[in-house]
Scaffold this motif. Sequence first.
Motif: not given
Length: 507
Positions: A378-389
Amino acid sequence: MLDFFILISRGKRFVRLFVCLLFSLLFLLLFALLAGLTIFDNQHNNIIHDYVARNDDIIVLSTTFFENSQSFPPNTAVILFNSVQVFHLKHSTLNVIAETFDGNKEIKFEIHPVINKLPFFCKWVPYLAIGQVPEDPVLLKLSTNGKDGMELSLRNPYRTSHNVVACFSPMFLNERWQLLLSTVEVYSHYGAFLHFYVRSMITDLFDLVKSNKNVKINAWPSLKMGNYRAASPTFNPNTELEFRNQASAMTDCLLLYKDSAKFIMFPDPDDFIIPTLGRTYKEEFIKMFEMFPTAGALAFNMTQTEIESTTSPFRYSPLSLLSSIKFKGEQRWGKLVVRPEKVDSVWIHKTYGLKKGYEQKTVPIQLNSALHFRFWNFTERPKNRSAPFYDPTLSLQENRTVFKLSDGLRIEKKFKNHIRNNYQIFSRLPSVSLYYPLIESCYNRIFYEKTNIGTCKGPEYCNIPPFIGLRCTNVASEFVTYKSYKNVFIHQLVSAEFEESENGCTL
């Protein structure tokens, strides 16, 4: 002459000695046999004791009436019940009296174990009793005396058609909204209708999930027996059922959707199957069953993953959660998808209820698997990443992503639209988990770390303190008992309803 009598006397002594030795040897063999049987019985949940016991208990959960079915002959009734794991060895049938306008008819319902595995590490297991009854019966009752009996509460299977239904294992003390909200959105997006069994859940999450039109929630009670019983007064059958009676719930769901769904999935809420061969589950399963034409059931191996989310409802994003997937390179037992007309019952990772000529096949992990959201950060601000392989074996052999970004964006959009209409409830979701850390620690101890292998494992062995003031939705249930069936005490579920509590969730 004297020597002759001396020889006879000595011969008699040798005979007596031989007889004494023989009886001593037989006694030792008998003692060793009894000791061995006692040790075996203790190591295998008193299976011998249950087999030789004069009387038994059964707990009837449901009786489904199939007037016209693709799986059964016309006017077939299916009784789902729990009992000791050797019940079918002692009783091959249940005696049912069908009352009709033309008189009564006695019918033998054949008993089929849902878990056809002996010895099993839980004393109690689910069974089906199946029988064909006269057309338009007034009532059915379990009886051996031809007079009174336990009237069975008949229900009809669901008729609304679905391409795919996802039947989820029973949930208890449920508060992990970050998981369940994504479960609802992901499975809905790919074309599944979701059926949940709930024993207890925090009320705001319950109301939020229930508000989704693509979801049905049924109450799943713990089992109760009356004062008239074969078991000891202190015996609690829930401690001898595998994971909240999970196989019974899965089979119950199968029976409900047997004639209305093309495919039925049986995941846990933290298992995610994402289509790879088609855009939807329907397309995926059509192609997969074409690859395995003799399969009545497909098992998707479960691959362990790590995910990241937030404790704040206002920063929560299903797309961010899915984008954070990291494979751990570890695989576990499969999760099932079945063609319901080819299967009559299901266990957690295997079906023993396949129709003749069909089998269970395992989907190659390179093709697809069930992603187990096992390890949470858990994190304060989750990141928007690209779809994982997609990389379940950590070998980078598959040059494709877990999901298409366009699907992830649609899932995110649908989620926001749903929350916009239920914002007040959503804003009350907790930022602190009370139950999840306790359950995780307990399950790590009794299940994942594989301690006490021979014992039946379930939440009843977890020490959960009360949380006064916590709003929860629990299940209130009622059972009735019939004591006049020959050598069997019958306990039947007659009602299971949700009720709200201000004092926390119950097991």
